[in-house]
Design an enzyme around this catalytic site. Sequence first.
Site: not given
Ligand code: GAL
Length: 806
Positions: A421, A498
């Site tokens: 991100e 993710e």
């Molecule tokens: C994502 C991020 C992670 C964590 C997650 C929580 O956007 O990449 O590190 O923060 O959100 O939902």
Amino acid sequence: MKYIGLLIGLLLVVMACKPIQKDIRIVEDFNFNWNFKLGDHPEAIQENFNASEWQNLDLPHDWSIEGAFSEDHPTKPEGGALPAGLGWYRKTFSLPINWKNKQVSVEFDGVYRNSEVWINGHYLGKRPYGYISFAYDLSNFLKFGEEKNIISVKVDNSEQPNSRWYTGSGIYRNVRLVATEKLHITHWGTYVTTPKVSKEKASVNLEVTLQNDANSSKTYKIVSTILNAEMLEIAQTTSEETINKNTSKVTSQTFEVLNPTLWNIEKPYLYKIKTTVFENSKLVDNYETPLGIRYFNFDSEKGFSLNGVPTKIHGVCLHHDNGALGAVANYHAIKRKLQIMKDMGVNAIRVSHNPSSVELLQLCDAMGFIVQTEAFDVWKKKKVKADYNLEWDAWHKKDLEDFVKRDRNHPSVMMWSIGNEIREQFDSTGVAITKNLVAIVKSLDKTRPVTCALTENVPEKNFIYQSGALDVLGFNYKHKDYYDFPEKFKGEKIIASESVSALETRGHYDMPSDSIKRWPPAHNEPFDGNDDFTVSAYDQVSAYWGATHEENWKTVKKLNFISGMFIWTGFDYLGEPIPYPYPARSSYFGVVDLAGFPKDVYYMYQSEWTNKPVLHILPHWNWNIGQDVDVWVYYNNADEVELFLNGKSLGTKSKQNDDLHISWRVKFEAGNIKAISRKNGIVVLEKEIHTATSPNTIQLIADKTLIKNDGYDLVYVTVNVLDAKGNLVPKADNLINFAVTGGGKIVGVDNGYQANLSSFKASEIKAYNGKCLVIIQSNGKAEDITLVASSIDNGVMKKTVTIKTK
Ligand code: GAL
């Protein structure tokens, strides 16, 4: 023909019978017996400084985890609400006289952060990035025989906040001392690839980098031998070379492995390559390289395949902390974490969002996980004030190179991620930086795709994508958009780098279970939260950018072009306690809680991602008479499930369409709720939960009955608070006290409750929702370990367990 087989067999036996060469390279554990003190102590670099008053400890060590929680710590609850600051380590050691002509270096696997190292008062250097491995050559500054050497390490984690999660502070990974001859293989000095792999034959390439630190040129012979898992020699290559003084040289060797056993998830078969270096037939160095023979492919339509077998990536993201042990990289802790994931059906790990420990990758090689390893969470543009953006210009090249060099021999590693991100995806600077980073990776390894975890999925707006340099596009969240990807990202290979970000507290249930809630509340499916900082363990709450586990998996499951997904996260981790403020101090995202106890949704994945028969009922069975209780059942390998309340059938149900669970709304009666799964009318499994009465006894379940007395090995003991009939008491919160004698010591306690503020390092902890955990480590003595757990909250409850040591 049959004689040829016999001959090869005989040859192998003969080769295997050769005497085993004694190692000449010396690799010493350098973790024991350090002195440590918080605060700044620049005088500690002086050789005559007396550090005997400092704390004596063994590495790996994380001083943050020993501290008390407070929302005032500059790490903030996002960083785990534990102290950080500055500290110094110092170690006195002596070296044998016969090491005088050797090259001696010290290897650090990771120090968080800004480490600076001195040997006998000489400055060796600084490494700002807290997750990178590095080494220093000590040879010019050492003393031998009676004389003492002093190594001093300053660790500065005081500038805060520097992370979006808990980092830990200190020398939290292993340290080694390595001694070689003047002519030696360099640090991370081999690189193995398998350019052609088929059932019949694999070609293997090995690059060996030699360094000649002597004052004259040398002629040498490199003999590299491939050993199979049974330690039989199956291929060998010899090269003869000359090297000038004070230079390094790369030698390429090639091998053929006939009928190779391929490395895969179910059977992660490992070969290894033993490289020996001879100078005038005298052995001068030896080095081992792991070797897994496999091939894989990402396809824009069919997704991922391993050795030609279509394989959906069932992955989890994992941060580096090991719960109550903090950032301490302990092999046994990491193994347990991975085993719990394996049992859930996980086949891939995304190391988020930084270089991992060495042990994690060794274990992924050995246990059969596909790994996406990741270099950075930020580039030049920061996420929090003092994060890696401060080091970007000076260090990113070196850090990225070292990250690839260290990890490129692991068969488990199948993707390099250059970031998570990253802010630069939103502006045009992203194009050049991406191209540059991809080029750095490819200059060191062309055998794996380079990816990046992106959030912007409008092609024109994403400058990392616009660079055209990524091999695989990773997208975080927004699963509803996946359907458009084949059109938007024509011909691109895609993975859900993710996904999910659902929130749960183990053992806590809010009803009705079918109302989906998102955090923060502004996003039309409100999440109001609970006064006790809990979140329902029905899969019904998620961050707004994510989805519930079921929503997400249903989508990924049906889209073949998505190679797979990495759940955020496999385990709860310290820090980022979304959705609550302090005292919440650890995350709610895990499928498994911080103590390693599965939340219910673990069994949804198990029912989908494994073939083992699953039948899991939730919630517990202690409610108010007449109350509507939602009973969920996860199951597989069956056509139907019948539910019974106190022996009365509540009907038979089965999953329809893409359902991932079945449920009943039941008027509560005390007694028991029972599920029976059947296939073709034959019972597959039965499960029942009884209404529990008050706590009566404690049950101790040790995950091992025997541990090594090496000062490292761990045993995890689960404590269950049971009623007189052996039922888990679902809301039991008894204070459990632990006493350990013999060959072990308590190194952590936990109950998985995200807002628990008692110390992880205490010898007592309250059970949470009926359970808690104590972690015992070998103290190096060869004595049996006796753990006594007791509680006086509901009359005296006491249990003892003995663990042998060897
Ligand atoms: C994502 C991020 C992670 C964590 C997650 C929580 O956007 O990449 O590190 O923060 O959100 O939902």
